[in-house]
Design a protein around this motif. Structure first.
Motif, PDB file in Angstrom:
ATOM      1  N   GLY A 407       0.640  -1.312  -0.021  1.00  0.00           N
ATOM      2  CA  GLY A 407      -0.017   0.070  -0.089  1.00  0.00           C
ATOM      3  C   GLY A 407       0.918   1.096  -0.162  1.00  0.00           C
ATOM      4  O   GLY A 407       0.377   2.197  -0.916  1.00  0.00           O
ATOM      5  N   SER A 408       1.829   1.262   0.631  1.00  0.00           N
ATOM      6  CA  SER A 408       2.747   2.502   0.889  1.00  0.00           C
ATOM      7  C   SER A 408       3.512   2.827  -0.447  1.00  0.00           C
ATOM      8  O   SER A 408       3.525   3.793  -1.151  1.00  0.00           O
ATOM      9  CB  SER A 408       3.895   2.273   1.837  1.00  0.00           C
ATOM     10  OG  SER A 408       3.331   1.928   3.285  1.00  0.00           O
ATOM     11  N   ARG A 409       3.770   1.689  -1.187  1.00  0.00           N
ATOM     12  CA  ARG A 409       4.698   1.754  -2.192  1.00  0.00           C
ATOM     13  C   ARG A 409       3.415   1.993  -3.511  1.00  0.00           C
ATOM     14  O   ARG A 409       3.910   2.790  -4.270  1.00  0.00           O
ATOM     15  CB  ARG A 409       5.351   0.330  -2.757  1.00  0.00           C
ATOM     16  CG  ARG A 409       6.515   0.247  -1.939  1.00  0.00           C
ATOM     17  CD  ARG A 409       7.277  -1.084  -2.037  1.00  0.00           C
ATOM     18  NE  ARG A 409       8.552  -1.213  -1.437  1.00  0.00           N
ATOM     19  CZ  ARG A 409       9.239  -2.184  -1.387  1.00  0.00           C
ATOM     20  NH1 ARG A 409       8.764  -3.238  -1.759  1.00  0.00           N
ATOM     21  NH2 ARG A 409      10.417  -2.192  -0.864  1.00  0.00           N
ATOM     22  N   ALA A 410       2.294   1.544  -3.434  1.00  0.00           N
ATOM     23  CA  ALA A 410       1.329   2.082  -4.463  1.00  0.00           C
ATOM     24  C   ALA A 410       1.206   3.304  -4.368  1.00  0.00           C
ATOM     25  O   ALA A 410       0.876   4.353  -5.321  1.00  0.00           O
ATOM     26  CB  ALA A 410       0.096   1.060  -4.324  1.00  0.00           C
ATOM     27  N   ILE A 411       0.914   3.985  -3.132  1.00  0.00           N
ATOM     28  CA  ILE A 411       0.654   5.491  -2.934  1.00  0.00           C
ATOM     29  C   ILE A 411       1.810   6.266  -3.529  1.00  0.00           C
ATOM     30  O   ILE A 411       1.749   7.301  -4.251  1.00  0.00           O
ATOM     31  CB  ILE A 411       0.409   5.907  -1.241  1.00  0.00           C
ATOM     32  CG1 ILE A 411      -0.815   5.151  -0.844  1.00  0.00           C
ATOM     33  CG2 ILE A 411       0.566   7.349  -1.086  1.00  0.00           C
ATOM     34  CD1 ILE A 411      -1.064   5.405   0.463  1.00  0.00           C
ATOM     35  N   ALA A 412       3.137   5.893  -3.191  1.00  0.00           N
ATOM     36  CA  ALA A 412       4.175   6.749  -3.645  1.00  0.00           C
ATOM     37  C   ALA A 412       4.504   6.574  -5.100  1.00  0.00           C
ATOM     38  O   ALA A 412       4.809   7.657  -5.795  1.00  0.00           O
ATOM     39  CB  ALA A 412       5.487   5.818  -3.006  1.00  0.00           C
ATOM     40  N   ALA A 413       4.114   5.327  -5.621  1.00  0.00           N
ATOM     41  CA  ALA A 413       4.131   5.394  -7.036  1.00  0.00           C
ATOM     42  C   ALA A 413       2.882   6.286  -7.687  1.00  0.00           C
ATOM     43  O   ALA A 413       3.180   6.663  -8.853  1.00  0.00           O
ATOM     44  CB  ALA A 413       3.677   3.694  -7.594  1.00  0.00           C
ATOM     45  N   ALA A 426      -1.754   6.872 -12.487  1.00  0.00           N
ATOM     46  CA  ALA A 426      -1.954   7.058 -10.796  1.00  0.00           C
ATOM     47  C   ALA A 426      -3.288   6.683 -10.343  1.00  0.00           C
ATOM     48  O   ALA A 426      -3.196   6.183  -9.211  1.00  0.00           O
ATOM     49  CB  ALA A 426      -1.572   8.481 -10.768  1.00  0.00           C
ATOM     50  N   SER A 427      -4.266   6.865 -11.009  1.00  0.00           N
ATOM     51  CA  SER A 427      -5.513   6.195 -10.605  1.00  0.00           C
ATOM     52  C   SER A 427      -5.641   4.917 -10.392  1.00  0.00           C
ATOM     53  O   SER A 427      -6.170   4.180  -9.478  1.00  0.00           O
ATOM     54  CB  SER A 427      -6.666   6.631 -11.483  1.00  0.00           C
ATOM     55  OG  SER A 427      -6.933   8.248 -11.428  1.00  0.00           O
ATOM     56  N   GLU A 428      -5.025   4.027 -11.482  1.00  0.00           N
ATOM     57  CA  GLU A 428      -4.998   2.483 -11.111  1.00  0.00           C
ATOM     58  C   GLU A 428      -4.371   2.405 -10.063  1.00  0.00           C
ATOM     59  O   GLU A 428      -4.638   1.156  -9.178  1.00  0.00           O
ATOM     60  CB  GLU A 428      -4.441   1.810 -12.522  1.00  0.00           C
ATOM     61  CG  GLU A 428      -5.256   2.219 -13.566  1.00  0.00           C
ATOM     62  CD  GLU A 428      -4.336   1.775 -15.020  1.00  0.00           C
ATOM     63  OE1 GLU A 428      -3.358   1.201 -14.756  1.00  0.00           O
ATOM     64  OE2 GLU A 428      -4.998   1.822 -15.964  1.00  0.00           O
ATOM     65  N   LEU A 429      -3.173   2.887  -9.702  1.00  0.00           N
ATOM     66  CA  LEU A 429      -2.189   2.543  -8.412  1.00  0.00           C
ATOM     67  C   LEU A 429      -3.001   3.013  -7.194  1.00  0.00           C
ATOM     68  O   LEU A 429      -2.866   2.194  -6.229  1.00  0.00           O
ATOM     69  CB  LEU A 429      -0.772   3.442  -8.420  1.00  0.00           C
ATOM     70  CG  LEU A 429       0.102   2.703  -9.580  1.00  0.00           C
ATOM     71  CD1 LEU A 429       1.234   3.588 -10.153  1.00  0.00           C
ATOM     72  CD2 LEU A 429       0.682   1.492  -8.989  1.00  0.00           C
ATOM     73  N   LEU A 430      -3.835   3.933  -6.983  1.00  0.00           N
ATOM     74  CA  LEU A 430      -4.613   4.452  -5.933  1.00  0.00           C
ATOM     75  C   LEU A 430      -5.640   3.431  -5.608  1.00  0.00           C
ATOM     76  O   LEU A 430      -6.112   2.960  -4.578  1.00  0.00           O
ATOM     77  CB  LEU A 430      -5.222   5.802  -6.110  1.00  0.00           C
ATOM     78  CG  LEU A 430      -4.147   6.854  -6.341  1.00  0.00           C
ATOM     79  CD1 LEU A 430      -4.936   8.279  -6.215  1.00  0.00           C
ATOM     80  CD2 LEU A 430      -3.370   6.942  -4.635  1.00  0.00           C
TER      81      LEU A 430
END
Length: 930
Positions: A407-413, A426-430
């Motif tokens: 989750g942390s890495r997905a937010i950073a990405a 970005a939306s897909e990663l969120l």
């Protein structure tokens, strides 16, 4: 092919070859030239690049070809292109040298602004071309990493006097190279296509088959060249079973696929190693082959089939041969080869490419590889490769097994993807982050990111975008959630929310949104024991002004701006981030709320110098526009136009939307109706479509200013009244002046008195000559005769002590008109004459003509004079001459204006000729005030 000049001329490319010969054979070697060759795959773009290289016998050449699998490695393509030029690295100014060293991984330091890297590349090319002209050839630019192609696009737009030629080949699609000189390449004419086909086919071709091939290949040279390999002799002779389709990248690649599949298994495996390793490093290839247990001799059949060359570098005969090789292999084979390449790549010399190969080789979650990718992301970010960092983080998140860390890495990405202008990714990663066990702070960060992207979409170029007020409401909500979780992030988000709410304004959004956001911002600031940072004073000042605490708010705002001016030399990254957030609103609030022209000028100079010094081109266009606005109210219209032109040029070079607010203001003051309305009317339509109430208000203010200058007071009154219906920060105070004058002229005295009361609330407590002078001038328009004279005199005396010359001139005009109506003609002629001279010098045509008419009515003949809108020097020549007069060297001028030192010198030579001077010393005797 046929002989012509140096080397050979390509069949059927007479016009294209002539264009390329002219590009490298121009009589003037001291000029930069750029060409983008566009066309579909296989149409012959690479052959044209080879041709121009052969023609450039007097040039040194730097060349790079984009590789699809290398697109995520920041600056990879740029590094390869510049590698032959790095012997000149020490000739660059230290900030540029350091930026390039960090970007290329040769040094360590903070992440350089990517446009400072662009300036460094421009300077490097200029230095390399000092003795011998330079040809830069970029093939398959669509496959370069994003930051490399952006940097090269920036350099291409800033070439002018350098003996540098840049030629790009790119697929025919929109990209950051759009707007540069282009040459579209299509298939060969039928006659040339027929000759080419006949030259490669041994034996007879049935006429109908030949015609069908020519029609369906549409003259694509690569498709024609592949006919003998893809079509049997029997098919050519009679057409039986021949089903060629329209040439495309897929069809042409299919020919390579069939050729590769016919090769031995071990040969295909070595080809796959070469295809998956984009640098073409033979030593790495040999290490990988050894790990696979395959002798390098097994590559011979591929060389014989003209698929690849094995020499000082691994080189496929065509980019589609590389992609066909990769496509031919199945997923298991690809993963195995990438695993071998990861093992063969030196972890010390190239850790990022090693991590990338390992990521592709992974068959499922792999925390060790994810950790390496995260480390690569931070290295990429430090080099300024935000797009590469985003991709590394994206894959790190996917390969992470532990949900919290994923989750942390997905937010950073997602944050990195948003910063890299990839909102869909970005939306897909969120969405991935939403599925993980996030903390309250992380969920608030996700909400903020979504709100930021919504705001960016709402201000996009497409009509019908999401309403800005909706994005502002989402930002406010995110700021509220962050209040108890991360105070600094909350205050930063409140500043974003305030800016968004001010853009929307009540004209196009929720009437209570701005006030509720301001109240939340005040609450967030009140949690601090002391306000130590200028950003906190700024936020407190804006919020307090909005909720009605004018004196307290102005004090905080003044403190924030003075602190920024004092700290600008420290190059604080946090300061730059906050300034970039605040830029949309700082100018209007400073100039029109504080009425402090001294601080306004200081801040303008500091902002531009700060942005130039740190190479922050993302901020510089807004800073230049801000300073242009200062020059507008100083009556220095030519200087303002120069700065706005530079702002637009840099915006175009970095593919940003131009800042338009100050162009409307300048056009209204210049007073040419056709020119002003050509800006005001489209701005009004755009603001209405996007829900950008602030732009709508500015268009209304500009209309009122224009119509008052033209003496069309009824139209001015209507525009000003609509604009002043909503209380706003910034130009609202100026628009009240327009409302007061137009209302007074048409006897709408109640409306004028109400507007005067509101102006007094804003200006009376400023304590500045500008604020008190503006108020006195407005009062004079409505005062009885016994008071008006003294008020006009006071206003002029106060405004003459400031640098707001347009307002001083306008007050003289109004005073002269009042004097004439009282039949005090000699006094009237004095004031009107001064006003006429000032407006004429500024280039304020409408107000100058209004003064001329009044002078004529007062008994003085005045010859219509041309406006002062220009001289023989161009805008950029004027700016360079001014800097040279101030003692800047060519290298320093280049760094200031984001051009090369050679270009600065070239411009100065033209300046000397135009001005009839021979030295920089003579420049110092020339006035550069406007």
């Amino acid at each position: 092919m046929a002989n012509q000049g140096r080397g050979v001329r390509l069949r059927g490319r007479r016009e294209e070859c002539a264009t390329l010969r002219a590009l490298v054979g121009a009589a003037d070697p001291d000029s930069g030239r750029v060409l983008v060759i566009r066309g579909e795959a296989g149409v012959g773009k690479t052959a044209l690049l080879d041709y121009v290289h052969r023609q450039a016998t007097d040039f040194q050449c730097a060349r790079v070809a984009g590789v699809e699998s290398d697109m995520e490695l920041a600056f990879a393509g740029l590094h390869q292109l510049c590698a032959p030029l790095l012997t000149h690295l020490d000739e660059l100014p230290s900030p540029q040298r350091d930026a390039l060293s960090v970007a290329f991984g040769r040094g360590v330091g903070p992440a350089p602004d990517r446009f400072l890297v662009g300036l460094a590349v421009l300077s490097l090319m200029s230095a390399a071309a000092r003795s011998t002209p330079l040809l830069c050839v970029v093939d398959d630019a669509q496959w370069l990493d994003q930051v490399s192609v952006q940097t090269l696009g920036f350099v291409a737009r800033r070439l002018l006097a350098e003996p540098v030629v840049m030629v790009f080949a790119v697929r025919d699609n929109a990209d950051v190279l759009s707007g540069l000189p282009e040459m579209f390449v299509t298939g060969l004419p039928d006659g040339d296509a027929r000759k080419l086909l006949e030259s490669v086919v041994l034996g007879r071709i049935d006429d109908r088959v030949r015609d069908r091939i020519l029609a369906e290949t549409r003259g694509n040279p690569l498709a024609l060249l592949q006919v003998p390999r893809n079509v049997s002799a029997a098919e050519l002779a009679g057409g039986f079973g021949y089903t060629i389709a329209r040439p495309s990248a897929g069809h042409i690649e299919e020919g390579f696929v069939r050729r590769i599949r016919s090769l031995p298994v071990k040969t295909r495996r070595l080809l796959l190693v070469a295809a998956a390793e984009p640098v073409g490093d033979p030593s790495l290839f040999l290490r990988a082959a050894e790990k696979l247990g395959i002798a390098v001799d097994e590559l011979a059949p591929a060389e014989a089939a003209e698929v690849i060359e094995f020499g000082s570098r691994m080189r496929f005969h065509h980019p589609l041969a590389r992609s066909a090789t990769y496509r031919t292999a199945d997923l298991t084979e690809r993963r195995e080869v990438h695993r071998v390449l990861a093992d063969a790549t030196d972890p010390e010399l190239d850790p990022d490419r090693r991590a990338w190969h390992a990521a592709i080789a992974a068959t499922g979650p792999d925390d060790a590889v994810a950790d390496d990718l995260e480390a690569s992301a931070w290295r990429a970010e430090r080099r300024g490769g935000i797009a590469a960092a985003a991709t590394f983080l994206e894959h790190a998140a996917i390969l992470t097994s532990e949900p919290v860390k994923r989750g942390s890495r997905a937010i950073a990405a997602a944050q990195a993807k948003r910063d890299a202008a990839a909102p869909d990714s970005a939306s897909e990663l969120l969405a991935i982050a939403d599925l993980q066990p996030l903390s309250d702070l992380q969920r608030a960060q996700v909400a903020r990111l979504r709100a930021q992207m919504e705001f960016s979409r709402s201000r996009g170029d497409e009509p019908g975008a999401s309403q800005i007020s909706q994005a502002a409401a989402q930002l406010r909500s995110a700021a509220e959630r962050l209040e108890t979780l991360d105070g600094e992030l909350s205050r930063e988000t409140y500043l974003e929310a305030l800016a968004a709410a001010m853009y929307a304004s009540a004209r196009c959004g929720d009437p209570g949104l701005l006030m509720s956001t301001a109240e939340g911002a005040r609450r967030a600031v009140s949690r601090l024991d002391t306000l130590d940072h200028p950003a906190d004073h700024l936020l407190s000042g804006l919020a307090t002004l909005l909720v009605g605490g004018r004196r307290e708010g102005a004090d905080h705002l003044r403190t924030a701006l003075r602190m920024w001016c004092a700290r600008a030399g420290e190059r604080d990254g946090q300061d730059l981030r906050w300034l970039s957030l605040a830029f949309p609103i700082v100018h209007e609030c400073c100039a029109a709320e504080l009425y402090d022209d001294g601080l306004t000028h200081e801040l303008a100079d500091v902002m531009v110098r700060y942005a130039r010094d740190v190479g922050a081109l993302a901020v510089l266009p807004a800073a230049l526009s801000y300073r242009a606005g200062i020059h507008v109210i100083a009556g220095e219209f030519n200087t303002a136009a120069t700065l706005l032109d530079e702002s637009d040029a840099i915006s175009a070079a970095i593919n940003y939307r131009p800042v338009k607010y100050h162009r409307l203001h300048l056009a209204a003051w210049r007073g040419v109706p056709a020119d002003a309305l050509a800006l005001i009317e489209p701005a009004t339509k755009e603001a209405t479509a996007k829900g950008e109430g602030r732009l709508l208000g500015l268009a209304g203010y500009a209309s009122a200013l224009l119509y008052n200058g033209l003496g069309r007071y009824q139209e001015a009154f209507q525009a000003a009244r609509r604009t002043c219906e909503e209380v706003d920060l910034g130009f609202h105070g100026w628009c009240l002046v327009e409302l007061i004058e137009s209302a007074a002229r048409i006897d709408e005295l109640d409306e004028a008195a109400s507007a005067l009361h509101r102006l007094e609330e804003r200006a009376a407590d400023t304590g500045t000559e500008w604020g008190l002078g503006a108020l006195a001038g407005a009062k004079a328009l409505l005062a009885d005769d016994e008071y008006a004279d003294a008020l006009f005199t006071e206003a002029i005396a106060r405004l003459d002590q400031t640098r707001v010359a347009v307002h001083a001139a306008r007050t003289r005009l109004c005073y002269g008109e009042w004097l004439r109506r009282r039949n005090r003609r000699p006094d009237a002629r004095t004031q009107l004459g001064d006003a006429h001279e000032m407006f004429t010098r500024f280039g304020a045509q409408a107000y100058a003509e209004r003064a001329r008419r009044e002078l004529t009515a007062a008994g003085e003949k005045v010859r219509t004079q041309p406006d002062g809108t220009g001289g023989e020097l161009t805008a950029q020549e004027t700016q360079i001459a001014r800097l040279a007069a101030e003692g800047f060297t060519n290298q320093e001028i280049g760094a200031q204006l984001f051009i090369s030192a050679h270009t600065a010198e070239w411009h100065l030579r033209k300046v000397f000729v135009k001005l009839g001077i021979t030295s920089r010393r003579q420049l110092r005797s020339i006035s550069w005030a406007s």
